[in-house]
Design a protein around this motif. Sequence first.
Motif, PDB file in Angstrom:
ATOM      1  N   HIS A  10       0.858  -1.491  -0.281  1.00 47.95           N
ATOM      2  CA  HIS A  10      -0.038   0.048   0.052  1.00 47.95           C
ATOM      3  C   HIS A  10       0.557   1.442  -0.440  1.00 47.95           C
ATOM      4  CE1 HIS A  10      -3.388  -2.569   0.085  1.00 47.95           C
ATOM      5  NE2 HIS A  10      -2.614  -3.144   1.160  1.00 47.95           N
ATOM      6  N   SER A  11       2.371   1.180  -0.379  1.00 49.40           N
ATOM      7  CA  SER A  11       3.055   2.161  -0.344  1.00 49.40           C
ATOM      8  C   SER A  11       4.470   1.856  -0.687  1.00 49.40           C
ATOM      9  CB  SER A  11       3.248   2.474   0.980  1.00 49.40           C
ATOM     10  OG  SER A  11       3.637   1.914   2.180  1.00 49.40           O
ATOM     11  N   GLY A  39       6.781   2.541 -13.848  1.00 53.58           N
ATOM     12  CA  GLY A  39       6.153   3.172 -12.487  1.00 53.58           C
ATOM     13  C   GLY A  39       4.874   2.186 -11.607  1.00 53.58           C
ATOM     14  N   ALA A  40       5.759   1.006 -12.015  1.00 56.81           N
ATOM     15  CA  ALA A  40       4.595  -0.130 -10.849  1.00 56.81           C
ATOM     16  C   ALA A  40       5.487  -0.344 -10.104  1.00 56.81           C
ATOM     17  CB  ALA A  40       4.177  -1.117 -11.966  1.00 56.81           C
ATOM     18  N   GLY A  41       6.948   0.010  -9.700  1.00 56.01           N
ATOM     19  CA  GLY A  41       7.624  -0.126  -8.371  1.00 56.01           C
ATOM     20  C   GLY A  41       7.879  -1.092  -7.751  1.00 56.01           C
ATOM     21  N   HIS A 124       9.946 -15.593 -11.040  1.00 55.14           N
ATOM     22  CA  HIS A 124       9.351 -14.679 -11.951  1.00 55.14           C
ATOM     23  C   HIS A 124       8.879 -13.832 -11.030  1.00 55.14           C
ATOM     24  CE1 HIS A 124      10.021 -16.391 -16.348  1.00 55.14           C
ATOM     25  NE2 HIS A 124       9.180 -17.589 -15.133  1.00 55.14           N
ATOM     26  N   ILE A 125       8.603 -11.860 -10.888  1.00 58.94           N
ATOM     27  CA  ILE A 125       8.169 -11.453 -10.248  1.00 58.94           C
ATOM     28  C   ILE A 125       7.178 -10.174 -11.217  1.00 58.94           C
ATOM     29  CG2 ILE A 125       7.853  -9.458  -8.160  1.00 58.94           C
ATOM     30  CD1 ILE A 125      10.585 -10.763  -7.051  1.00 58.94           C
ATOM     31  N   ASP A 126       5.995 -10.186 -10.879  1.00 60.01           N
ATOM     32  CA  ASP A 126       5.318  -9.398 -11.495  1.00 60.01           C
ATOM     33  C   ASP A 126       4.219  -7.859 -11.218  1.00 60.01           C
ATOM     34  OD1 ASP A 126       3.138  -8.478 -14.683  1.00 60.01           O
ATOM     35  OD2 ASP A 126       1.712  -9.194 -13.010  1.00 60.01           O
ATOM     36  N   ILE A 127       4.601  -7.084 -11.104  1.00 62.97           N
ATOM     37  CA  ILE A 127       4.234  -6.138 -10.215  1.00 62.97           C
ATOM     38  C   ILE A 127       2.707  -4.697 -11.801  1.00 62.97           C
ATOM     39  CG2 ILE A 127       5.079  -4.093  -8.755  1.00 62.97           C
ATOM     40  CD1 ILE A 127       7.622  -5.288  -8.539  1.00 62.97           C
ATOM     41  N   GLN A 128       1.846  -5.160 -10.500  1.00 64.09           N
ATOM     42  CA  GLN A 128       1.043  -4.261 -10.940  1.00 64.09           C
ATOM     43  C   GLN A 128       0.150  -3.611 -10.325  1.00 64.09           C
ATOM     44  OE1 GLN A 128      -0.643  -5.388 -14.534  1.00 64.09           O
ATOM     45  NE2 GLN A 128       1.495  -6.708 -14.432  1.00 64.09           N
ATOM     46  N   ARG A 129       0.153  -2.265 -10.831  1.00 59.27           N
ATOM     47  CA  ARG A 129      -0.437  -0.840 -10.539  1.00 59.27           C
ATOM     48  C   ARG A 129      -2.052  -1.201  -9.942  1.00 59.27           C
ATOM     49  NH1 ARG A 129       1.389   4.672 -10.895  1.00 59.27           N
ATOM     50  NH2 ARG A 129      -0.316   6.541 -10.281  1.00 59.27           N
ATOM     51  N   ILE A 130      -2.325  -1.201  -8.615  1.00 59.44           N
ATOM     52  CA  ILE A 130      -3.807  -0.836  -9.082  1.00 59.44           C
ATOM     53  C   ILE A 130      -4.755   0.804  -8.637  1.00 59.44           C
ATOM     54  CG2 ILE A 130      -6.125  -1.789  -7.526  1.00 59.44           C
ATOM     55  CD1 ILE A 130      -4.076  -4.260  -8.263  1.00 59.44           C
ATOM     56  N   ASP A 131      -3.765   1.554  -8.352  1.00 57.71           N
ATOM     57  CA  ASP A 131      -3.957   2.329  -7.429  1.00 57.71           C
ATOM     58  C   ASP A 131      -2.570   3.197  -7.589  1.00 57.71           C
ATOM     59  OD1 ASP A 131      -3.311   2.987  -5.066  1.00 57.71           O
ATOM     60  OD2 ASP A 131      -5.756   2.259  -4.628  1.00 57.71           O
ATOM     61  N   GLU A 132      -2.659   4.747  -6.727  1.00 60.41           N
ATOM     62  CA  GLU A 132      -1.818   5.786  -6.947  1.00 60.41           C
ATOM     63  C   GLU A 132      -0.827   4.997  -6.099  1.00 60.41           C
ATOM     64  OE1 GLU A 132       0.638   8.279  -8.077  1.00 60.41           O
ATOM     65  OE2 GLU A 132      -1.494   8.336  -8.692  1.00 60.41           O
ATOM     66  N   THR A 133      -1.202   3.881  -4.823  1.00 58.45           N
ATOM     67  CA  THR A 133      -0.552   3.518  -3.812  1.00 58.45           C
ATOM     68  C   THR A 133       0.011   2.341  -4.086  1.00 58.45           C
ATOM     69  OG1 THR A 133      -1.971   4.078  -2.064  1.00 58.45           O
ATOM     70  CG2 THR A 133      -0.417   6.254  -2.633  1.00 58.45           C
ATOM     71  N   THR A 134      -1.034   1.646  -4.105  1.00 60.74           N
ATOM     72  CA  THR A 134      -1.033  -0.011  -4.638  1.00 60.74           C
ATOM     73  C   THR A 134      -0.179  -0.573  -5.091  1.00 60.74           C
ATOM     74  OG1 THR A 134      -3.837   0.619  -2.789  1.00 60.74           O
ATOM     75  CG2 THR A 134      -2.832  -1.854  -3.682  1.00 60.74           C
ATOM     76  N   ARG A 135       0.537  -1.567  -4.657  1.00 58.65           N
ATOM     77  CA  ARG A 135      -0.171  -2.633  -6.178  1.00 58.65           C
ATOM     78  C   ARG A 135       0.293  -4.369  -5.711  1.00 58.65           C
ATOM     79  NH1 ARG A 135       0.852   2.092  -7.265  1.00 58.65           N
ATOM     80  NH2 ARG A 135       2.551   3.043  -8.174  1.00 58.65           N
ATOM     81  N   ARG A 136       0.363  -4.334  -6.346  1.00 61.41           N
ATOM     82  CA  ARG A 136      -0.324  -6.377  -6.125  1.00 61.41           C
ATOM     83  C   ARG A 136       0.810  -6.854  -6.557  1.00 61.41           C
ATOM     84  NH1 ARG A 136      -3.918  -7.323  -9.467  1.00 61.41           N
ATOM     85  NH2 ARG A 136      -6.057  -7.397  -7.986  1.00 61.41           N
ATOM     86  N   ILE A 137       2.243  -7.948  -6.317  1.00 60.77           N
ATOM     87  CA  ILE A 137       2.832  -8.089  -6.659  1.00 60.77           C
ATOM     88  C   ILE A 137       3.164  -9.935  -6.468  1.00 60.77           C
ATOM     89  CG2 ILE A 137       5.693  -9.073  -5.905  1.00 60.77           C
ATOM     90  CD1 ILE A 137       5.268  -5.959  -5.070  1.00 60.77           C
ATOM     91  N   THR A 138       3.112 -10.441  -7.523  1.00 64.08           N
ATOM     92  CA  THR A 138       3.095 -11.832  -7.597  1.00 64.08           C
ATOM     93  C   THR A 138       4.376 -12.516  -7.875  1.00 64.08           C
ATOM     94  OG1 THR A 138       1.024 -11.240  -8.976  1.00 64.08           O
ATOM     95  CG2 THR A 138       1.633 -13.668  -9.462  1.00 64.08           C
ATOM     96  N   ILE A 139       4.858 -13.122  -7.236  1.00 62.12           N
ATOM     97  CA  ILE A 139       6.157 -14.154  -7.498  1.00 62.12           C
ATOM     98  C   ILE A 139       5.866 -15.646  -7.284  1.00 62.12           C
ATOM     99  CG2 ILE A 139       8.236 -14.514  -6.181  1.00 62.12           C
ATOM    100  CD1 ILE A 139       7.564 -12.448  -4.284  1.00 62.12           C
ATOM    101  N   GLU A 140       6.692 -15.818  -8.328  1.00 62.75           N
ATOM    102  CA  GLU A 140       6.673 -17.305  -9.201  1.00 62.75           C
ATOM    103  C   GLU A 140       7.869 -17.633  -9.800  1.00 62.75           C
ATOM    104  OE1 GLU A 140       3.637 -18.433 -11.627  1.00 62.75           O
ATOM    105  OE2 GLU A 140       3.311 -16.551 -12.190  1.00 62.75           O
TER     106      GLU A 140
END
Length: 140
Positions: A10-11, A39-41, A124-140
């Motif tokens: 969330h940040s 800008g995803a992180g 593999h790490i995928d970082i998706q921007r959900i909104d200005e501060t929230t990110r969904r990070i998937t690690i596989e």
Amino acid sequence: MTAMQEYTTHSREETVALGHSFAKTLPAGALITFTGGLGAGKTAFCQGLAEGLGCTDPVSSPTFAIVNYYRGPRPLAHFDLYRIHTENDLAAAGFYDYLDMGAVVACEWSENCADLLEQEHPIHIDIQRIDETTRRITIE
């Protein structure tokens, strides 16, 4: 192969902290491939990785340098593969040398060399921007 793990941060600080704790699980010579938009992180996660590996150099995006190398007890080679498309390009940038010396190697824009990188059995790490501060990070 480990199961997929999904995290929500969330940040920027939480993304850095996740990278920091994830670094503790990595063996020498681990390859991490990142996907995610601008800008995803990805760089924030790499900052945490570097800190978690004990690197003290400041972390920045390797966009223009192609690779930034961070020294420490467990070094990190942080690649931007935006302009890299062939095995010769990877070799010329020192990619295989860093893996062979046991550095943790993190690659942004990994989709440009996905087939080549897949041969090295990456995490593999995928970082998706959900909104200005929230990110969904998937690690596989």
